[in-house]
Design a protein around this motif. Structure first.
Motif, PDB file in Angstrom:
ATOM      1  N   SER A 126       4.790  -3.561  10.818  1.00 49.85           N
ATOM      2  CA  SER A 126       3.670  -4.057   9.995  1.00 49.85           C
ATOM      3  C   SER A 126       4.190  -5.014   8.955  1.00 49.85           C
ATOM      4  O   SER A 126       5.362  -5.005   8.622  1.00 49.85           O
ATOM      5  N   ASP A 127       3.253  -5.816   8.445  1.00 48.56           N
ATOM      6  CA  ASP A 127       3.640  -6.806   7.434  1.00 48.56           C
ATOM      7  C   ASP A 127       3.670  -6.102   6.093  1.00 48.56           C
ATOM      8  O   ASP A 127       2.834  -6.326   5.228  1.00 48.56           O
ATOM      9  N   SER A 128       4.653  -5.167   5.984  1.00 46.55           N
ATOM     10  CA  SER A 128       4.708  -4.380   4.743  1.00 46.55           C
ATOM     11  C   SER A 128       6.146  -4.338   4.240  1.00 46.55           C
ATOM     12  O   SER A 128       7.096  -4.491   4.999  1.00 46.55           O
ATOM     13  N   GLU A 129       6.183  -4.119   2.942  1.00 39.88           N
ATOM     14  CA  GLU A 129       7.516  -3.941   2.334  1.00 39.88           C
ATOM     15  C   GLU A 129       7.585  -2.493   1.867  1.00 39.88           C
ATOM     16  O   GLU A 129       6.637  -2.003   1.247  1.00 39.88           O
ATOM     17  N   VAL A 130       8.710  -1.839   2.231  1.00 38.82           N
ATOM     18  CA  VAL A 130       8.822  -0.416   1.890  1.00 38.82           C
ATOM     19  C   VAL A 130      10.093  -0.226   1.063  1.00 38.82           C
ATOM     20  O   VAL A 130      11.130  -0.816   1.348  1.00 38.82           O
ATOM     21  N   LYS A 131       9.944   0.607   0.003  1.00 36.90           N
ATOM     22  CA  LYS A 131      11.130   0.991  -0.793  1.00 36.90           C
ATOM     23  C   LYS A 131      11.160   2.500  -0.853  1.00 36.90           C
ATOM     24  O   LYS A 131      10.112   3.128  -0.970  1.00 36.90           O
ATOM     25  N   VAL A 132      12.383   3.037  -0.743  1.00 31.57           N
ATOM     26  CA  VAL A 132      12.522   4.494  -0.911  1.00 31.57           C
ATOM     27  C   VAL A 132      13.400   4.701  -2.148  1.00 31.57           C
ATOM     28  O   VAL A 132      14.449   4.073  -2.293  1.00 31.57           O
ATOM     29  N   ILE A 133      12.921   5.570  -3.030  1.00 25.96           N
ATOM     30  CA  ILE A 133      13.596   5.767  -4.322  1.00 25.96           C
ATOM     31  C   ILE A 133      13.902   7.272  -4.421  1.00 25.96           C
ATOM     32  O   ILE A 133      13.037   8.114  -4.150  1.00 25.96           O
ATOM     33  N   ASN A 134      15.158   7.588  -4.857  1.00 26.09           N
ATOM     34  CA  ASN A 134      15.504   9.013  -4.951  1.00 26.09           C
ATOM     35  C   ASN A 134      15.065   9.587  -6.283  1.00 26.09           C
ATOM     36  O   ASN A 134      14.482   8.875  -7.115  1.00 26.09           O
ATOM     37  N   LEU A 176       4.941   1.436  -0.865  1.00 21.97           N
ATOM     38  CA  LEU A 176       4.526   0.572   0.249  1.00 21.97           C
ATOM     39  C   LEU A 176       3.718  -0.592  -0.302  1.00 21.97           C
ATOM     40  O   LEU A 176       2.765  -0.383  -1.038  1.00 21.97           O
ATOM     41  N   SER A 177       4.148  -1.807  -0.007  1.00 18.33           N
ATOM     42  CA  SER A 177       3.342  -2.972  -0.410  1.00 18.33           C
ATOM     43  C   SER A 177       2.964  -3.701   0.862  1.00 18.33           C
ATOM     44  O   SER A 177       3.812  -4.295   1.520  1.00 18.33           O
ATOM     45  N   SER A 178       1.654  -3.649   1.224  1.00 15.74           N
ATOM     46  CA  SER A 178       1.228  -4.255   2.480  1.00 15.74           C
ATOM     47  C   SER A 178       0.210  -5.366   2.203  1.00 15.74           C
ATOM     48  O   SER A 178      -0.753  -5.175   1.474  1.00 15.74           O
ATOM     49  N   SER A 179       0.467  -6.533   2.762  1.00 21.69           N
ATOM     50  CA  SER A 179      -0.448  -7.671   2.543  1.00 21.69           C
ATOM     51  C   SER A 179      -1.763  -7.450   3.313  1.00 21.69           C
ATOM     52  O   SER A 179      -1.762  -7.077   4.477  1.00 21.69           O
ATOM     53  N   MET A 180      -2.889  -7.700   2.592  1.00 17.85           N
ATOM     54  CA  MET A 180      -4.203  -7.532   3.228  1.00 17.85           C
ATOM     55  C   MET A 180      -4.772  -8.869   3.705  1.00 17.85           C
ATOM     56  O   MET A 180      -5.938  -8.963   4.105  1.00 17.85           O
TER      57      MET A 180
END
Ligand code: ADP
Length: 607
Positions: free
Chosen positions: A90-98, A166-170
């Motif tokens: 998907s056209d999304s940016e994902v970050k995982v933070i501990n 999650l940052s997903s473009s609409m």
């Protein structure tokens, strides 16, 4: 014919309303549809994003449970793989933070430096600290795209072990929306274009009969009833067309009959021998015939719209209300010093069906002649009564005196009886004269004409008077004794001459001369008798031929006159187609003339 402006025409209005209705309908549909669709798409996008976010948290939790930590490089690599897989699909940016707010994986290959660094994102902190999920839409300041942000805590054994952002473009969703909008706009334009054309055709079909009715109404206003409208169907407009045709036919008939009535009326008015004037409610003249113009000696142009009271000259005697009460005939005296002219006017009112008075009709008759005859008759009756009363009164007083004892007086009685005898004779003379006049007036009166030598007749009569006259009057004959034949009633002409000679004798002074003359022309003889008597005043000269007219009443009566002699003479001479007149100079004498026609010898072959 006046042309209707296109923008004001019913056709234009019809099409305009039609298009506006369609536009409004399309707008309502599109606004509702697009809003609902957008809501649905955004919702679907969010649901799918959430599902995937949940799946990611579940996978991260599984990775954590393998070693109960996230700090292990192996685990971190696995998480990085999960993140990369996620962003690939998907056209999304994902970050995982501990738990320590350090980024342990990011899907953005250009931002790998951020791995291992602490983040200050407040939403992430809230998720880590208070286990709070955040979901919202933001505008990306870099490119202005709408972004759906989901921050989700990852829980294991009841504790928050990490958070994902999650940052997903609409944009793709909104791009689809824009496309749908465009499709809608194009659809609307196509729909309006097609419906406009249909609307124009439909409006034309509906307005065509109306336009034709309008044209027909305008033609009818000009008096042209020949056109017929075609009915295009059985609908309301079709029925209107049929009704309009019926109306037109009825109107044409009504007009024809009104026109016929008008023509009849005007023909009656023109050929009437009476004057007719019609007025409106206010008494202003609206119509008058030629005869009324002649009688009143006015022109139509000047009296139309004038008050009838002014035109008839009765303003001071009558008001309009008086005329509305239909007074008895009004006599209008237009007589001039030497010409009588009397008009009788009858008034009647014109009433509407409602009974309301709507005007006046005046009928004018020339009654000059009738009035003259009436006047003469009245005078005649008065004169006859008067003439009879005088001798009767005289006789009564003498007879009374005789009854009272005068009959015993041998001297007076014969005188009194003589007077009554004289008066009786006078009355007999008068009655005889009247009878004669009445005979002359009657239509059956006939002359007993014969050829008579007038000279001989004239001489005979003069001789008779000469022998019997008691006055000292000389007779002078100035005519040549030759035969003059005329076709006359001898008795009647004798009577005329008797009257003229006895008048000449009566009014001659002592020692006077009476002159007799005969003059002749080709077609008539002129006879005259002149005396040297008192004469007749100039103003009375014509009247001596009127019945009962006497210049000096007392004197004439004393001389035994009835005042009818010359009147009878005039009738007789006129019956012979002659003329009679008199000339006189007061104090010097009178000459009475008459003419008799002579029939040409050669013409009738006589003599
Ligand atoms: P009368 O019977 O009175 O004579 P006439 O008709 O014969 O009636 O005449 C009418 C009037 O005319 C007379 O009354 C008289 O006044 C006048 N008249 C007629 N003839 C003469 C005349 N020769 N001279 C003067 N007056 C005359």
């Amino acid at each position: 014919m006046k042309k209707v402006n296109l923008f004001r025409s019913i056709k234009f209005k019809f099409v305009l309303v039609y298009i506006l209705l369609i536009l409004v309908a399309m707008q309502i549909i599109s606004v509702y549809f697009v809003r609902e669709l957008e809501k649905q798409l955004v919702n679907n996008f969010s649901v799918s994003l959430n599902e995937r976010a949940n799946l990611l948290t579940y996978n991260i939790k599984n990775e954590y449970e393998k070693k109960q930590t996230l700090d292990d490089p192996e685990i971190q690599a696995s998480i990085q793989n999960l993140v990369n897989d996620f962003s690939k699909t998907s056209d999304s940016e994902v970050k995982v933070i501990n738990q320590n707010s350090e980024v342990i994986a990011t899907s953005d290959p250009n931002d790998q430096l951020i791995v291992g660094k602490r983040t200050t994102d407040i939403l992430i902190k809230r998720a880590l600290l208070v286990n709070l999920k955040t979901e919202k839409t933001l505008i990306d300041p870099k490119n202005g795209h709408r972004m759906r942000i989901i921050v989700l805590p990852v829980e294991a054994d009841g504790e928050v072990i990490a958070a994902i952002k999650l940052s997903s473009s609409m944009e793709s969703t909104y791009n689809s929306m824009q496309l749908i909008n465009q499709i809608f706009s194009t659809g609307t334009i196509i729909a309006i274009t097609i419906t406009s054309v249909l609307g124009i055709l439909l409006a034309s079909a509906i307005t065509k009969p109306i336009t034709e009715i309008r044209k027909q109404a305008q033609e009818m206003a000009k008096g042209n009833f020949s056109r017929k409208l075609k009915a295009y169907g059985n609908d309301e407009i079709g029925e209107l067309t049929i009704s309009f045709n019926n109306l037109s036919r009825n109107l044409q008939q009504a007009r024809a009959s009104t026109e016929g009535e008008r023509r009849k009326l005007s023909s009656v008015l023109e050929h009437m021998t009476d004057g007719v004037i019609a007025t409106d409610r206010r008494g202003k003249i609206i119509l008058l015939n030629d005869w009324a113009e002649d009688l009143l000696n006015v022109s139509r142009e000047t009296v139309l719209n004038q008050s009838i009271l002014d035109v008839l000259g009765i303003t001071d005697k009558y008001s309009l209300d008086d005329l509305y009460e239909e007074p008895d005939d009004v006599l209008l005296d237009f007589s001039e010093p030497n010409k009588n002219f009397i008009i009788k006017t009858s008034f009647s009112t014109i009433q509407k069906d409602t009974g309301k008075v709507n005007g006046l009709i005046a009928v004018l008759y020339d009654v000059t002649e009738q009035e003259k005859i009436d006047q003469e008759r009245r005078e005649f009756v008065a004169n006859v009564s008067h003439e009879l009363r005088t001798p009767l009164t005289t006789m009564r007083s003498y007879l009374e005196a005789l009854t009272d004892g005068a009959w015993e007086d041998k001297e007076i009685a014969p005188k009194f009886l003589q007077v009554t005898q004289d008066e009786t004779e006078r009355m007999i003379r008068l009655v005889n004269d009247l009878l004669q006049l009445s005979k002359l007036d009657s239509t059956e009166y006939r002359l007993m004409k014969d050829w008579v030598n007038f000279t001989e007749l004239f001489n005979r009569i003069i001789d008779r008077f000469e022998m019997s006259k008691s006055q000292n009057v000389t007779f002078k004959r100035t005519f040549i004794n030759k035969e003059r034949f005329v076709f006359i009633d001898e008795d009647k002409i004798t009577q005329v001459l008797d009257n003229m000679i006895s008048n000449a004798l009566k009014y001659s002074p002592e020692g006077g001369t009476v002159t007799y003359r005969i003059k002749e022309s080709r077609d008539q003889i002129l006879v005259s008798i002149s005396d040297e008597g008192v004469g007749i005043p100039k103003e009375n000269i014509k009247k001596i031929f009127d019945r009962f007219y006497r210049v000096d009443k007392a004197r004439s009566r004393k001389l035994g006159g009835t005042g009818l002699g010359l009147a009878i003479a005039k009738e007789m001479i006129y019956a012979h187609d002659g003329h009679i007149w008199a000339k006189s100079e007061e104090g010097k004498g009178t000459t009475v003339y008459f003419t008799l026609p002579v029939v040409d010898d050669q013409e009738d072959g006589w003599g």
